[in-house]
Design a protein around this motif. Structure first.
Motif, PDB file in Angstrom:
ATOM      1  N   ILE A 171      -1.604   1.831  -6.441  1.00 58.46           N
ATOM      2  CA  ILE A 171      -1.540   1.680  -4.982  1.00 58.46           C
ATOM      3  C   ILE A 171      -2.953   1.502  -4.446  1.00 58.46           C
ATOM      4  N   HIS A 193       0.810  -1.226   0.000  1.00 58.47           N
ATOM      5  CA  HIS A 193       0.000   0.000   0.000  1.00 58.47           C
ATOM      6  C   HIS A 193       0.840   1.271   0.000  1.00 58.47           C
ATOM      7  N   GLY A 194       2.077   1.165  -0.542  1.00 63.38           N
ATOM      8  CA  GLY A 194       2.926   2.347  -0.609  1.00 63.38           C
ATOM      9  C   GLY A 194       3.657   2.650   0.677  1.00 63.38           C
ATOM     10  N   PRO A 206      -0.155   6.173   1.195  1.00 59.32           N
ATOM     11  CA  PRO A 206       1.217   5.875   0.786  1.00 59.32           C
ATOM     12  C   PRO A 206       2.187   6.916   1.323  1.00 59.32           C
ATOM     13  N   ARG A 225      -3.856   5.999  -7.169  1.00 56.82           N
ATOM     14  CA  ARG A 225      -4.147   5.459  -5.844  1.00 56.82           C
ATOM     15  C   ARG A 225      -5.650   5.451  -5.610  1.00 56.82           C
ATOM     16  N   THR A 257       1.602   7.551 -10.933  1.00 60.21           N
ATOM     17  CA  THR A 257       0.989   6.856  -9.797  1.00 60.21           C
ATOM     18  C   THR A 257      -0.501   7.121  -9.718  1.00 60.21           C
ATOM     19  N   VAL A 288      -5.133   1.638  -1.358  1.00 56.76           N
ATOM     20  CA  VAL A 288      -4.962   2.265  -0.044  1.00 56.76           C
ATOM     21  C   VAL A 288      -6.267   2.925   0.379  1.00 56.76           C
TER      22      VAL A 288
END
Length: 526
Positions: free
Chosen positions: A472, A452-453, A483, A500, A498, A474
């Motif tokens: 990611i 999860h980073g 993260p 998330r 990235t 999260v």
């Protein structure tokens, strides 16, 4: 349930004394004595004492036919209890007990009259009491609970007939304790009504749409309060037409919004997302759940912490069957939602098993038709036109026997599927060993970032992977700070874009003219 049990004891004694010809004063005195004895029998804990006081007040005022006096008595009692123990003011139980008793005194009769217009009076009488309590207690519950029950009144109505039977028989079992055989007989007899209550609670809580998720706090309490007030106005039907019209409008808007959301997250969920995706990172909170699809075959890597969130993602992506389920390891944030896919999995690729709970989870999947495969280096297979292979963990590893560092790491690539590396929850040390093993086939198009980073990453692995896109999984506002800024900076330094789930929601990746197309649930595509 304490208040209901106290009320049942008072009512039973009141009825028995009346049956024996006792007068009003005798009935009241003996009922209160029985209530005191009942409190001693079940141990005088704070919740029991509060319930006994409230039940005594409610029963006395209703049976005496003076609800207005009962409200004054309730106010005096609440003040007295708070003077004796000021900390009660901070306990939800005390607020709920006082509110429910007040609702019984003030709202139950107007609701009875209102409901009697639409249904037989016995049914209206049965509904008015739990409905009054639900209306008044709902806003208080919304202050500290993230769920509101939709069918609580119906569930209480179904369970209600068994409650007095269980209470009375259970009380008789306690009183018969000096005669073990008789006590055992009563205890066995009390099982049936108790089981009825338990099954009712379990089944009603598990029904689709039985509860509505809310963000606990003052805002949720205000919204629930407005809805409760509007429902009460419509049932009681005051003379003011404007008040009735406003209440009707509030209920119509609430039903419309709720119904629309249920449709968009249920039967119509797939219509809100693109169809030509090959990789989907599910928004399931603090956890992982990634779908990969090729030529009509689907793999799911982990299931997140929550079955409902997992089911929502499956509905949004029109996923009905999982050909390959990868349980990288057995932490709750990776396998908590597994019940959402039981009975529709072909093959389960799993990490090291160390506990009975993990074995039972796998047994449930097998009973649903799944085939188990131990995930370790050398295991590989096909997913439609793509192929997958396990690149970690080593078989029978003494250094990393289970947990995060023994996460099943798979490499997926093939027609239509970008070359993808899913790192589970590996920390920096096993990441470096994986890189040194020479099993990575970089560069990769997509990498699912480990853990999860978290900060515990091996920069060299991400530099070797040279991924264009980093995913990611999260949860928003998580307690771990994921993260971490160090990891985000690392991904930026190696040239990865990235995405998330806490900010972007459901993330879908697909191919179009040899380019990767990204669709985000909560933000416009770049």
């Amino acid at each position: 349930m304490d208040g209901a049990n106290c009320a049942i004891v008072v009512a039973a004694v009141f009825w028995l004394v009346a049956l024996a010809g006792g007068g009003r004063t005798t009935r009241i005195v003996l009922s209160l004595l029985a209530l005191g004895a009942f409190v001693v029998l079940v141990t005088p804990e704070p919740s029991v004492i509060r319930a006994a006081v409230m039940a005594a007040l409610a029963m006395l005022t209703i049976l005496l036919g003076r609800p207005s006096a009962g409200l004054a008595m309730l106010s005096v009692t609440v003040c007295a209890l708070l003077v004796i123990d000021p900390w009660l003011s901070a306990t939800p139980g005390f607020a709920l007990s006082a509110a429910a008793t007040g609702a019984l005194l003030v709202l139950s009769r107007p609701l009875l009259r209102g409901l009697s217009r639409w249904m037989p009076e016995p049914l209206a009488l049965a509904l008015s009491v739990p409905l009054a309590a639900q209306i008044v207690c709902g806003p208080i519950v919304a202050l500290f609970s993230d769920q509101q029950s939709i069918i609580g009144v119906v569930a209480n109505l179904i369970a209600a007939p068994a409650a007095p039977i269980a209470t009375v028989i259970g009380l008789l079992a306690c009183l018969a304790a000096p005669i073990p055989a008789l006590a055992d007989l009563f205890a066995a007899a009390a099982w049936l009504p108790a089981a009825w209550i338990s099954v009712t609670a379990t089944m009603s809580a598990g029904l689709p749409g039985a509860t509505v998720a809310v963000v606990a706090g003052p805002v949720a309490a205000a919204v629930v309060g407005v809805l409760s007030t509007a429902a009460t106005v419509l049932l009681v039907r005051p003379r003011s037409r404007w008040l009735r019209a406003g209440s009707a409008l509030v209920i119509i808007v609430a039903v419309g919004l709720t119904g629309g959301r249920m449709l968009l997250t249920g039967p119509l969920a797939a219509m809100t997302t693109p169809e030509d995706w090959t990789i989907a990172a599910c928004d399931i909170g603090q956890g992982d759940a990634v779908l990969i699809r090729s030529a009509g075959r689907t793999a799911l890597i982990d299931t997140g912490p929550d079955p409902e969130a997992m089911q929502t993602c499956l509905a949004a992506t029109a996923t009905s069957h999982i050909d390959l389920l990868v349980l990288t390891h057995f932490d709750l944030d990776h396998v908590g939602g597994t019940s959402a896919v039981e009975g529709r999995v072909g093959t389960v690729l799993h990490g090291p098993v160390t506990s009975d709970d993990e074995r039972r989870m796998l047994e449930r999947l097998v009973s649903g038709g799944a085939r188990l495969v131990q995930g370790e280096v050398g295991v590989h297979g096909e997913l439609g036109d793509a192929e997958w292979r396990v690149v970690w963990p080593e078989p029978d590893s003494a250094a990393f026997p289970s947990g995060n560092d023994a996460s099943v790491v798979i490499d997926v690539q093939g027609s239509g599927v970008p070359r993808t590396l899913l790192l589970g929850d590996l920390s920096a040390v096993p990441q470096r060993q994986l890189l040194a093993s020479g099993r990575l086939r970089g560069p990769y198009t997509v990498v699912k970032v480990a853990h999860h980073g978290s900060k515990d990453q091996a920069p060299a692995l991400y530099e070797a992977a040279r991924a264009q896109i980093a995913l990611i999984g999260v949860g928003a506002g998580n307690d771990y700070g994921h993260p971490r800024i160090e990891t985000l900076s690392l991904l930026d330094a190696v040239g990865a874009r990235t995405y998330r789930t806490d900010e972007d929601g459901l993330i879908l990746l697909g191919r179009r003219d040899d380019e990767i197309v990204v669709w985000l649930e909560r933000a416009p595509p770049p």
